[in-house]
Design a protein around this motif. Structure first.
Motif, PDB file in Angstrom:
ATOM      1  N   UNK A 217     -28.037  41.885  -4.955  1.00  0.00           N
ATOM      2  CA  UNK A 217     -28.932  40.892  -4.646  1.00  0.00           C
ATOM      3  C   UNK A 217     -28.220  39.788  -4.013  1.00  0.00           C
ATOM      4  N   UNK A 218     -27.174  39.595  -4.942  1.00  0.00           N
ATOM      5  CA  UNK A 218     -26.152  38.397  -4.574  1.00  0.00           C
ATOM      6  C   UNK A 218     -25.456  38.511  -3.383  1.00  0.00           C
ATOM      7  N   UNK A 219     -24.698  39.726  -3.080  1.00  0.00           N
ATOM      8  CA  UNK A 219     -24.069  39.978  -1.955  1.00  0.00           C
ATOM      9  C   UNK A 219     -25.039  40.091  -0.825  1.00  0.00           C
ATOM     10  N   UNK A 220     -26.234  40.584  -0.919  1.00  0.00           N
ATOM     11  CA  UNK A 220     -27.088  40.833   0.258  1.00  0.00           C
ATOM     12  C   UNK A 220     -27.588  39.341   0.579  1.00  0.00           C
ATOM     13  N   UNK A 221     -28.053  38.269  -0.347  1.00  0.00           N
ATOM     14  CA  UNK A 221     -28.441  37.087   0.030  1.00  0.00           C
ATOM     15  C   UNK A 221     -27.359  36.225   0.802  1.00  0.00           C
ATOM     16  N   UNK A 222     -26.301  36.405   0.443  1.00  0.00           N
ATOM     17  CA  UNK A 222     -24.911  35.777   1.099  1.00  0.00           C
ATOM     18  C   UNK A 222     -24.935  36.331   2.319  1.00  0.00           C
ATOM     19  N   UNK A 223     -24.960  37.501   2.722  1.00  0.00           N
ATOM     20  CA  UNK A 223     -24.622  38.293   3.844  1.00  0.00           C
ATOM     21  C   UNK A 223     -25.914  38.299   4.863  1.00  0.00           C
ATOM     22  N   UNK A 224     -26.999  38.371   4.323  1.00  0.00           N
ATOM     23  CA  UNK A 224     -28.143  38.481   5.049  1.00  0.00           C
ATOM     24  C   UNK A 224     -28.575  36.943   5.412  1.00  0.00           C
ATOM     25  N   UNK A 225     -28.203  36.108   4.483  1.00  0.00           N
ATOM     26  CA  UNK A 225     -28.638  34.659   4.676  1.00  0.00           C
ATOM     27  C   UNK A 225     -27.872  34.038   5.870  1.00  0.00           C
ATOM     28  N   UNK A 226     -26.574  34.420   6.061  1.00  0.00           N
ATOM     29  CA  UNK A 226     -25.751  33.990   7.081  1.00  0.00           C
ATOM     30  C   UNK A 226     -26.347  34.760   8.433  1.00  0.00           C
ATOM     31  N   UNK A 227     -26.518  35.967   8.353  1.00  0.00           N
ATOM     32  CA  UNK A 227     -26.919  36.594   9.475  1.00  0.00           C
ATOM     33  C   UNK A 227     -28.052  36.245  10.169  1.00  0.00           C
ATOM     34  N   UNK A 228     -29.126  36.132   9.308  1.00  0.00           N
ATOM     35  CA  UNK A 228     -30.452  35.594   9.496  1.00  0.00           C
ATOM     36  C   UNK A 228     -30.634  34.322  10.202  1.00  0.00           C
ATOM     37  N   UNK A 229     -29.826  33.331   9.532  1.00  0.00           N
ATOM     38  CA  UNK A 229     -29.853  31.830   9.716  1.00  0.00           C
ATOM     39  C   UNK A 229     -29.342  31.739  11.244  1.00  0.00           C
ATOM     40  N   UNK A 230     -28.230  32.541  11.769  1.00  0.00           N
ATOM     41  CA  UNK A 230     -27.716  32.433  12.817  1.00  0.00           C
ATOM     42  C   UNK A 230     -28.903  33.282  14.184  1.00  0.00           C
ATOM     43  N   UNK A 231     -30.068  33.537  13.505  1.00  0.00           N
ATOM     44  CA  UNK A 231     -30.924  34.198  14.414  1.00  0.00           C
ATOM     45  C   UNK A 231     -30.825  35.565  14.860  1.00  0.00           C
ATOM     46  N   UNK A 232     -30.000  36.247  13.959  1.00  0.00           N
ATOM     47  CA  UNK A 232     -29.777  37.753  14.187  1.00  0.00           C
ATOM     48  C   UNK A 232     -30.501  38.517  13.166  1.00  0.00           C
ATOM     49  N   UNK A 233     -31.139  39.429  13.659  1.00  0.00           N
ATOM     50  CA  UNK A 233     -31.886  40.560  12.654  1.00  0.00           C
ATOM     51  C   UNK A 233     -33.286  40.581  13.121  1.00  0.00           C
ATOM     52  N   UNK A 234     -33.687  41.673  13.268  1.00  0.00           N
ATOM     53  CA  UNK A 234     -35.459  42.094  13.210  1.00  0.00           C
ATOM     54  C   UNK A 234     -36.008  42.786  12.349  1.00  0.00           C
ATOM     55  N   UNK A 235     -35.204  43.518  11.756  1.00  0.00           N
ATOM     56  CA  UNK A 235     -35.579  44.192  10.336  1.00  0.00           C
ATOM     57  C   UNK A 235     -34.676  43.945   9.504  1.00  0.00           C
ATOM     58  N   UNK A 236     -35.173  43.989   8.057  1.00  0.00           N
ATOM     59  CA  UNK A 236     -33.922  43.917   6.836  1.00  0.00           C
ATOM     60  C   UNK A 236     -34.148  44.864   5.768  1.00  0.00           C
TER      61      UNK A 236
END
Length: 363
Positions: A217-236
């Motif tokens: 959960x921590x690794x995913x929050x860090x990685x997905x947090x960065x990716x999604x915050x940059x406007x990238x990603x449509x499903x997770x």
């Protein structure tokens, strides 16, 4: 920044997966994967229904056998979310999965076999207008790409994925979704930044093999947090070694934290200290579980504080909260004390307040 994020997502194509549209500025959809044997369709349906209730919007199942492919028909008839079939190696399983109701298939064309076999899969997808998710991860890179880049790299992941996409595009099929995953968080982030500049297909994002519920959960929050915050990603998908329900909970929390998802009660709680005079840790867990029953109370904040000295003051922004004392505690609203109660009555009193909020909203 939120406007820029939305603009980034609006640049991707819209792809329809069953009754869920992704890409083109649609909300980021939450996906999970069953850990049941797909052939055991009773258990698989039971798990999917629990995942649906928790907020899962797209569900993936493994299809390693023809029996699993045929089970999709029974599964599909009993669920409400789009069903994705995960296929490796055998192109006949991909075709059978689509014939039995899969709303999307996930393949790595590189391990499906000859171009003729890939074409057979594409033709069935075209016939039924079923999207294909081209999935590449750090463990499936072609030997020539590994040699070119001296191992697994973000650039190699992107090159592999776009090469597989190009193969399908040559067959004049563009109903596609791309995923490129790595267990290396920063490599995964870089790969998504690179591919977002080179394609407008929707992207399914996740940190693969992230780990246990805690570390993953921590690794995913860090990685997905960065990716999604940059406007990238449509499903997770938050990939965890554990109950898939934990994946959905973590995904919802990540999206809410980033302001990409509304809905539900937000629970805040103090970290405990020497002033704590109540069994706060299990109480906070009980409040979090209670909050799941009130997913319709958008924007409501509930506080769980460890002491009455400054609990209501520190949690002034909370709509409602409880603060513990010695064998008793306070119920407060918007920082104002409502009443003092025995410790055992705090949770029931909080539930009554949330029920009252629900009634007021429904008027």
């Amino acid at each position: 920044m939120l406007g820029e994020e939305r603009q980034m997502r609006e640049r991707t194509k819209t792809v329809q997966i069953g009754n869920v549209a992704i890409g083109g500025g649609h909300p980021v959809a939450i996906q999970s994967m069953c850990n049941t044997k797909t052939e055991d369709w009773h258990s698989t349906v039971d798990q999917i229904l629990r995942l649906e209730k928790a907020g899962c919007e797209i569900i993936r199942v493994a299809v390693p056998t023809m029996e699993a492919a045929e089970a999709l028909r029974e599964i599909k008839s009993r669920i409400h979310t789009p069903l994705v079939a995960d296929i490796h190696f055998d192109y006949r399983l991909a075709i059978a999965a689509m014939e039995n109701g899969a709303d999307k298939i996930r393949i790595n064309p590189g391990n499906i076999g000859s171009e003729e076999r890939v074409r057979a899969v594409v033709e069935k997808a075209r016939e039924r207008q079923i999207p294909i998710r081209v999935g590449v991860n750090s463990g499936s890179l072609e030997r020539e790409i590994l040699e070119k880049y001296g191992g697994v790299t973000a650039e190699g992941l992107v090159e592999s994925a776009l090469g597989q996409v190009k193969l399908i595009e040559k067959m004049d099929y563009r109903n596609l979704v791309i995923s490129i995953k790595s267990s290396d968080v920063l490599m995964c982030v870089k790969a998504h930044e690179l591919i977002a500049q080179r394609t407008d297909y929707p992207l399914h994002v996740g940190i693969t093999e992230a780990g246990t519920v805690y570390s993953g959960s921590i690794k995913s929050a860090v990685g997905l947090g960065i990716i999604l915050h940059e406007g990238i990603g449509d499903t997770i998908r938050v990939s965890l070694t554990g109950d898939p329900l934990e994946e959905v909970k973590a995904a919802k929390q990540i999206l809410r934290t980033l302001g990409l998802r509304k809905g539900g009660v937000e629970v805040v709680s103090c970290p405990t200290c020497g002033r704590t005079r109540i069994n706060l840790i299990p109480l906070a867990g009980e409040v979090e579980t209670l909050a799941e029953e009130f997913d319709d109370l958008d924007g409501v904040k509930v506080a769980v504080m460890g002491c009455v000295v400054n609990g209501p003051g520190e949690a002034r922004e909370a709509d409602v909260g409880i603060a513990g004392g010695i064998g008793e505690g306070l119920l407060f609203k918007k920082g104002q004390i409502v009443c003092k109660l025995p410790e055992t009555e705090l949770l029931p009193a909080l539930k009554l307040e949330l029920e009252e909020m629900r009634r007021e909203r429904r008027k």
